[in-house]
Design a protein around this motif. Structure first.
Motif, PDB file in Angstrom:
ATOM      1  N   ASP A 334      13.219  -5.207  12.829  1.00 50.44           N
ATOM      2  CA  ASP A 334      13.541  -6.227  11.830  1.00 50.44           C
ATOM      3  C   ASP A 334      14.668  -5.702  10.942  1.00 50.44           C
ATOM      4  N   THR A 335      15.601  -6.552  10.625  1.00 48.44           N
ATOM      5  CA  THR A 335      16.719  -6.142   9.770  1.00 48.44           C
ATOM      6  C   THR A 335      16.618  -6.715   8.366  1.00 48.44           C
ATOM      7  N   SER A 336      15.643  -7.564   8.139  1.00 48.41           N
ATOM      8  CA  SER A 336      15.469  -8.153   6.811  1.00 48.41           C
ATOM      9  C   SER A 336      14.002  -8.523   6.637  1.00 48.41           C
ATOM     10  N   GLY A 337      13.695  -9.033   5.446  1.00 52.01           N
ATOM     11  CA  GLY A 337      12.326  -9.439   5.157  1.00 52.01           C
ATOM     12  C   GLY A 337      11.549  -8.338   4.465  1.00 52.01           C
ATOM     13  N   THR A 338      10.535  -8.736   3.741  1.00 50.39           N
ATOM     14  CA  THR A 338       9.659  -7.782   3.071  1.00 50.39           C
ATOM     15  C   THR A 338       8.222  -8.087   3.452  1.00 50.39           C
ATOM     16  N   CYS A 339       7.418  -7.055   3.520  1.00 49.01           N
ATOM     17  CA  CYS A 339       6.029  -7.213   3.943  1.00 49.01           C
ATOM     18  C   CYS A 339       5.136  -6.438   2.983  1.00 49.01           C
ATOM     19  N   LEU A 340       4.390  -7.171   2.162  1.00 51.96           N
ATOM     20  CA  LEU A 340       3.476  -6.513   1.236  1.00 51.96           C
ATOM     21  C   LEU A 340       2.411  -5.741   1.997  1.00 51.96           C
ATOM     22  N   CYS A 341       2.019  -6.247   3.185  1.00 47.40           N
ATOM     23  CA  CYS A 341       0.980  -5.571   3.954  1.00 47.40           C
ATOM     24  C   CYS A 341       1.452  -4.218   4.473  1.00 47.40           C
ATOM     25  N   ALA A 342       2.763  -3.982   4.511  1.00 48.29           N
ATOM     26  CA  ALA A 342       3.290  -2.663   4.871  1.00 48.29           C
ATOM     27  C   ALA A 342       3.629  -1.850   3.628  1.00 48.29           C
ATOM     28  N   THR A 343       4.144  -2.527   2.599  1.00 44.46           N
ATOM     29  CA  THR A 343       4.564  -1.819   1.389  1.00 44.46           C
ATOM     30  C   THR A 343       3.371  -1.200   0.668  1.00 44.46           C
ATOM     31  N   ALA A 344       2.258  -1.941   0.587  1.00 41.89           N
ATOM     32  CA  ALA A 344       1.092  -1.447  -0.151  1.00 41.89           C
ATOM     33  C   ALA A 344       0.514  -0.167   0.460  1.00 41.89           C
ATOM     34  N   PRO A 345       0.172  -0.138   1.764  1.00 44.54           N
ATOM     35  CA  PRO A 345      -0.385   1.112   2.295  1.00 44.54           C
ATOM     36  C   PRO A 345       0.628   2.249   2.333  1.00 44.54           C
ATOM     37  N   THR A 346       1.922   1.927   2.469  1.00 48.06           N
ATOM     38  CA  THR A 346       2.932   2.985   2.431  1.00 48.06           C
ATOM     39  C   THR A 346       2.989   3.609   1.043  1.00 48.06           C
ATOM     40  N   THR A 347       2.815   2.787   0.012  1.00 41.90           N
ATOM     41  CA  THR A 347       2.755   3.306  -1.360  1.00 41.90           C
ATOM     42  C   THR A 347       1.611   4.297  -1.506  1.00 41.90           C
ATOM     43  N   VAL A 348       0.425   3.900  -1.047  1.00 46.01           N
ATOM     44  CA  VAL A 348      -0.755   4.760  -1.189  1.00 46.01           C
ATOM     45  C   VAL A 348      -0.599   6.040  -0.379  1.00 46.01           C
ATOM     46  N   ALA A 349      -0.082   5.936   0.839  1.00 44.93           N
ATOM     47  CA  ALA A 349       0.095   7.133   1.665  1.00 44.93           C
ATOM     48  C   ALA A 349       1.029   8.128   0.980  1.00 44.93           C
ATOM     49  N   ASN A 350       2.097   7.634   0.351  1.00 44.34           N
ATOM     50  CA  ASN A 350       2.993   8.519  -0.396  1.00 44.34           C
ATOM     51  C   ASN A 350       2.252   9.240  -1.513  1.00 44.34           C
ATOM     52  N   LEU A 351       1.450   8.509  -2.264  1.00 42.73           N
ATOM     53  CA  LEU A 351       0.753   9.101  -3.407  1.00 42.73           C
ATOM     54  C   LEU A 351      -0.328  10.077  -2.952  1.00 42.73           C
ATOM     55  N   MET A 352      -0.993   9.777  -1.844  1.00 48.92           N
ATOM     56  CA  MET A 352      -1.981  10.715  -1.304  1.00 48.92           C
ATOM     57  C   MET A 352      -1.297  12.015  -0.873  1.00 48.92           C
ATOM     58  N   LEU A 353      -0.140  11.895  -0.248  1.00 45.32           N
ATOM     59  CA  LEU A 353       0.576  13.094   0.179  1.00 45.32           C
ATOM     60  C   LEU A 353       1.108  13.881  -1.014  1.00 45.32           C
ATOM     61  N   TYR A 354       1.518  13.180  -2.071  1.00 43.37           N
ATOM     62  CA  TYR A 354       1.965  13.905  -3.263  1.00 43.37           C
ATOM     63  C   TYR A 354       0.818  14.723  -3.849  1.00 43.37           C
ATOM     64  N   ARG A 355      -0.356  14.131  -3.935  1.00 43.35           N
ATOM     65  CA  ARG A 355      -1.495  14.865  -4.507  1.00 43.35           C
ATOM     66  C   ARG A 355      -1.880  16.055  -3.644  1.00 43.35           C
ATOM     67  N   ALA A 356      -1.665  15.942  -2.332  1.00 41.80           N
ATOM     68  CA  ALA A 356      -2.044  17.034  -1.434  1.00 41.80           C
ATOM     69  C   ALA A 356      -0.995  18.138  -1.381  1.00 41.80           C
ATOM     70  N   THR A 357       0.280  17.776  -1.567  1.00 44.07           N
ATOM     71  CA  THR A 357       1.355  18.754  -1.359  1.00 44.07           C
ATOM     72  C   THR A 357       2.141  19.090  -2.615  1.00 44.07           C
TER      73      THR A 357
END
Length: 696
Positions: A334-357
C-alpha cells in the motif's frame, strides 16, 4: 485454649466410640423423617464456582475456613489457597441447598461426622449425602451467611478455637457455647471469580486443541473443517491465549514453529507472511500483534530469542509508516492510507520494547504514533472497533508507567469509560462487539487499568461481558460466537474466534476476578427507546460537558434515560449546570415529548433520600455511591464497584453516622463520623476498607 481443645478432642473420641454401637448423631432417621418441611437455601451462592469462607468474628477476620489432614479448621489468610477453596455444587441430598466440594481433593466434600466438620470421599450413601448438604441462611450475626445442616436443622457450621464443628447454640457440647455463637457461625462467602475464568480458559484451550491442532505439529488449522493452516492473525491470537493460560512450553514450541512456517524475506525485508509456507502477502497489523505476543513470551521466559524476533517484527511494521509520520498503513505494498488497527499495536510494541531495552528510538516512535492517534480522537464510536481503542488504552498506561505523567493515565481512563459506553450493553452487560475486534483486547485493557489504578470497577466491567458470553454464547459444541452479544447461535468455526475467548478468559484468570456491575443509578442513551450507538451509566455526581465526554457521552445527544428507584437526574441545557433544566425521577423512553431531545449539555445524578454517600476524592468531586443502613465489608464494596482504601470524602444525612474500619471486615482501628469533605484531616484518607451505616 489448650484445655478447651483437649476437652473437644476427648469429646470427639467418646462420640465416635458411642457411634459404633449406640445412637450417634449421624445415626438418626433419614432426612425425610427429620425434615418434613420443604428445605431450601435462603441466601444464593453461585453454583459451580469456587468460594472461600472467611471468619466474621471480630479480631479473627484474618482467618478462613480450610481443611487440614481431613479436618476443617480456620487459619490466617495466606494458608494454602487450595485447602481454603470449595466449589459450590447442588446439594447432594437436596438440590435446593448446597454441597461444598474440595478444590484439591475433588472427590471429597465438607460434611459433619460426630459433630466435627471434615472432608471425606463421597461413599454414595444417603447418610453421607445428607451430612454433606448445607442450607444457607442469612448470617446469624447480621452479616455474611450461615450454613445450616440439612439433616440436623438448627445446627450450624461454627468455628471454635480454630476448629470447625457442627454446633447448636446452648447445646450440651463445649462447641455449643452461646458465647459469640452468632458471629462464629457466620461466614463471609467470597466467590473466587478468577477460578471460574481459569476453568473456562482451560476448557476453551482444550477445545481448541481438539478442534484445530494439526497432527504431528504445533500449528493449527484455520477452521474446524481442518483443511488449511491458520492465517497469521488467528495464530497470533492463539499465541497470546497460550501465554495468558500459563502454557508457556507449548507457547514456545508454537512460536518457534510459527517462525519457521510464516517468517520470510521479500523486497529486502523480513516479516511474517499472512499464510504459512509462502511469501508476498504481509500485513503490518498482523506483525504488530505478534510482536506484542513475542514480548509477552520474552517477559515470561527471559529468552532473548523472542526479544530479538520482536525487534525484527516491529521493524517490519514500522516500515509501513506513512511519510508524514504518525500512522501505519495496513498492508505491504500500500502506498497510502492509514490503519488504526496497525498503528495501535505498533505503538504498544514500541513501548514494550523501550521498557525492555531502554532504547530511546522505541520511545520516540511510540510517542509519535500515540500522538497521531490521540489527535484523531482515538477513534472510538461508529466506524471504529473496540480492539483499536483497547490497545491505545494499553499504550496510554505504558506511557504513564514510563513517564509518570498523569495525562496518560487520564487518557487511559477516558478510553476505558468510553469503551464501556460505546460497546457494552448497560442492562445485560453484553459486549456489542466481536471477539477478534474487541473481546480479548478490551479484556487486556480493563485488566491493565485495574492493575495500574487498583479500581475494581474495571474488573467488574470485564467480568460482566465475559460472564454474559459464557452463559449465553457458548454452544452445545463448546464454541463461542463471533459477536459476543449473540444468544443461542452456533459457535463460530474459526480458530480466531475461539482463541479470542480463550485469551480473554485466561487474562482474567490471572486477576482476583470481579463481580458484574450493579445497574448504575442513571443511564442515558443516544436514541429513543434506550437504544443507539452508545448508552452509558452514571453514578451519583455532577457531570459537566467535559465530564460527559470523558465517559463517551456527547453533548446535545441524549434522547432517552433510565432512572433507578430512589434516584433522580437533573438535565441542564447549558454546560456547568446552567440554563433551562429538567428533573427526571423515572424512566423516559423518548425525551422528544418533554422537548428535551438532543438538548442536554450537563447533568446531576442524586439519591432522592441519601443516607451515606462515599466518594474517592475530597470535596465530593468524584462520582459516588449511596449506602443505605447496613454493613459493608471489603467484598461488598468491591461488588458495588468501590475498591477498599479509596474513600476520601463522605456525605452523611442527618440522623445517621458511618463507622469506618481500617480492616476489611469491621476490624482494626475505627472512626465514627458524620459528613467529612476531606478525610485527610482526620488521618483517614484512603484508609477505610469496610464500614457500617447506622442511625444515631
Amino acid at each position: 485454649m489448650r484445655h478447651t481443645k483437649r476437652l473437644l478432642t476427648a469429646l470427639l473420641a467418646s462420640t465416635v466410640v458411642a457411634g459404633c454401637d449406640g445412637a450417634g448423631e449421624t445415626d438418626m432417621a433419614p432426612a425425610a423423617a427429620v425434615r418434613a418441611d420443604k428445605v431450601q437455601s435462603w441466601v444464593s451462592l453461585r453454583l459451580n464456582t469456587y468460594h472461600s469462607f472467611g471468619v466474621t468474628t471480630p479480631n479473627y477476620t484474618n482467618r478462613v475456613l480450610r481443611h487440614y489432614e481431613s479436618l476443617a479448621r480456620t487459619d490466617v489468610i495466606g494458608a494454602s489457597e487450595a485447602d481454603a477453596s470449595f466449589r459450590v455444587v447442588p446439594g447432594l441430598a437436596d438440590a435446593s441447598c448446597y454441597s461444598l466440594q474440595s478444590k484439591n481433593y475433588p472427590d471429597r466434600y465438607l460434611r459433619h461426622s460426630a459433630s466435627r466438620i471434615r472432608i471425606d470421599p463421597r461413599d454414595n450413601t444417603r447418610l453421607f449425602d445428607e451430612d454433606a448438604t448445607w442450607c444457607t441462611r442469612p448470617g446469624l450475626s447480621g452479616q455474611g451467611v450461615s450454613l445450616e445442616s440439612f439433616n440436623l436443622p438448627g445446627r450450624y457450621m461454627r468455628h471454635v478455637n480454630a476448629e470447625v464443628w457442627l454446633a447448636q447454640k446452648g447445646g450440651s457440647l463445649p462447641s455449643d457455647t452461646a458465647t459469640s455463637f452468632e458471629a462464629d457461625a457466620s461466614w463471609n462467602a467470597v466467590t473466587q471469580a478468577n477460578s471460574d475464568f481459569k476453568a473456562w480458559a482451560d476448557e476453551t484451550l482444550n477445545k481448541i486443541e481438539q478442534d484445530f491442532r494439526k497432527p504431528g505439529s504445533n500449528l493449527y488449522y484455520e477452521n474446524t473443517d481442518r483443511q488449511g493452516t491458520a492465517f497469521h492473525w488467528p495464530a497470533g491470537v492463539q499465541l497470546h491465549a497460550l501465554i495468558a493460560g500459563g502454557r508457556i512450553a507449548q507457547a514456545e514450541a508454537f512460536a518457534n514453529e510459527m517462525h519457521t512456517a510464516y517468517w520470510c524475506n521479500t523486497k529486502s525485508r523480513w516479516g511474517y507472511n499472512a499464510s504459512a509456507y509462502s511469501c508476498g502477502d504481509r500485513y503490518f497489523d498482523d506483525n504488530a500483534w505478534v510482536a506484542k505476543g513475542l514480548m509477552e513470551l520474552f517477559l515470561k521466559t527471559n529468552n532473548a530469542t523472542y526479544l530479538n524476533r520482536a525487534k525484527e517484527t516491529l521493524a517490519f511494521s514500522m516500515s509501513g509508516e506513512n511519510t508524514a509520520g504518525g500512522s501505519i498503513r495496513w498492508r505491504e505494498g500500500d502506498t497510502s492510507g492509514t490503519c488504526l488497527c496497525a498503528t495501535a499495536p505498533t505503538t504498544v510494541a514500541n513501548l514494550m520494547l523501550y521498557r525492555a531495552t531502554g532504547t530511546q528510538q522505541y520511545l520516540n516512535d511510540g510517542l509519535r504514533l500515540y500522538n497521531w492517534v490521540k489527535a484523531n480522537q482515538f477513534g472510538y464510536g461508529p466506524g471504529y472497533r473496540g480492539y483499536e481503542n483497547a490497545v491505545m488504552t494499553q499504550a496510554a498506561l505504558l506511557l504513564f508507567k514510563i513517564t509518570g505523567n498523569y495525562t496518560y493515565l487520564d487518557d487511559a481512563r477516558h478510553l476505558g469509560f468510553a469503551m464501556e459506553t460505546t460497546y457494552i450493553d448497560w442492562q445485560t452487560h453484553a459486549l456489542k462487539e466481536t471477539g477478534q475486534w474487541g473481546g480479548h483486547d478490551m479484556t487486556n485493557a480493563y485488566v491493565d487499568l485495574y492493575e495500574v489504578t487498583g479500581d475494581i470497577n474495571w474488573l467488574n466491567i470485564a467480568t460482566g461481558y465475559l460472564q454474559f458470553v459464557r452463559d449465553n454464547g457458548k454452544d452445545a459444541n463448546g464454541r463461542y460466537p463471533e459477536t459476543w452479544s449473540d444468544v443461542g447461535k452456533a459457535g463460530a468455526p474459526g480458530l480466531l474466534y475461539q482463541a479470542s475467548a480463550a485469551r480473554a478468559f485466561a487474562r482474567m484468570s490471572n486477576t482476583r476476578g470481579g463481580t458484574p456491575k450493579k445497574r448504575d443509578p442513571v443511564a442515558v442513551f443516544k436514541d429513543c427507546n434506550y437504544t443507539g450507538t452508545w448508552g452509558g451509566g452514571l453514578w451519583i455526581g455532577r457531570y459537566t460537558l467535559a465530564d460527559m465526554k470523558f465517559r463517551g457521552i456527547p453533548g446535545k445527544d441524549i434522547s432517552s434515560v433510565r432512572v433507578q428507584p430512589g434516584y433522580k437526574v437533573t438535565f441542564y441545557e447549558n454546560d456547568n449546570f446552567t440554563g433551562a433544566s429538567l428533573v427526571k425521577t423515572a424512566d423516559d423512553g423518548c425525551l422528544v415529548g418533554a422537548g428535551w431531545n438532543d438538548r442536554v449539555n450537563s447533568l446531576v445524578v442524586e439519591a432522592v433520600s441519601p443516607t451515606v454517600v462515599i466518594h474517592n476524592d475530597c470535596n465530593f468531586t468524584s462520582p459516588g455511591i449511596n449506602l443505605p443502613v447496613g454493613s459493608y465489608n471489603e467484598e461488598n464494596l468491591r461488588a458495588l464497584g468501590f475498591s477498599p482504601d479509596v474513600i476520601s470524602s463522605i456525605q452523611v444525612a442527618d440522623g445517621y453516622e458511618a463507622v469506618l474500619y481500617d480492616g476489611g471486615y469491621f476490624d482494626q482501628t475505627s472512626l465514627t463520623t458524620g459528613t467529612n469533605s476531606c478525610l485527610v484531616g482526620a488521618g483517614w484518607n484512603d484508609k477505610a476498607a469496610s464500614l457500617i451505616v447506622r442511625k444515631k
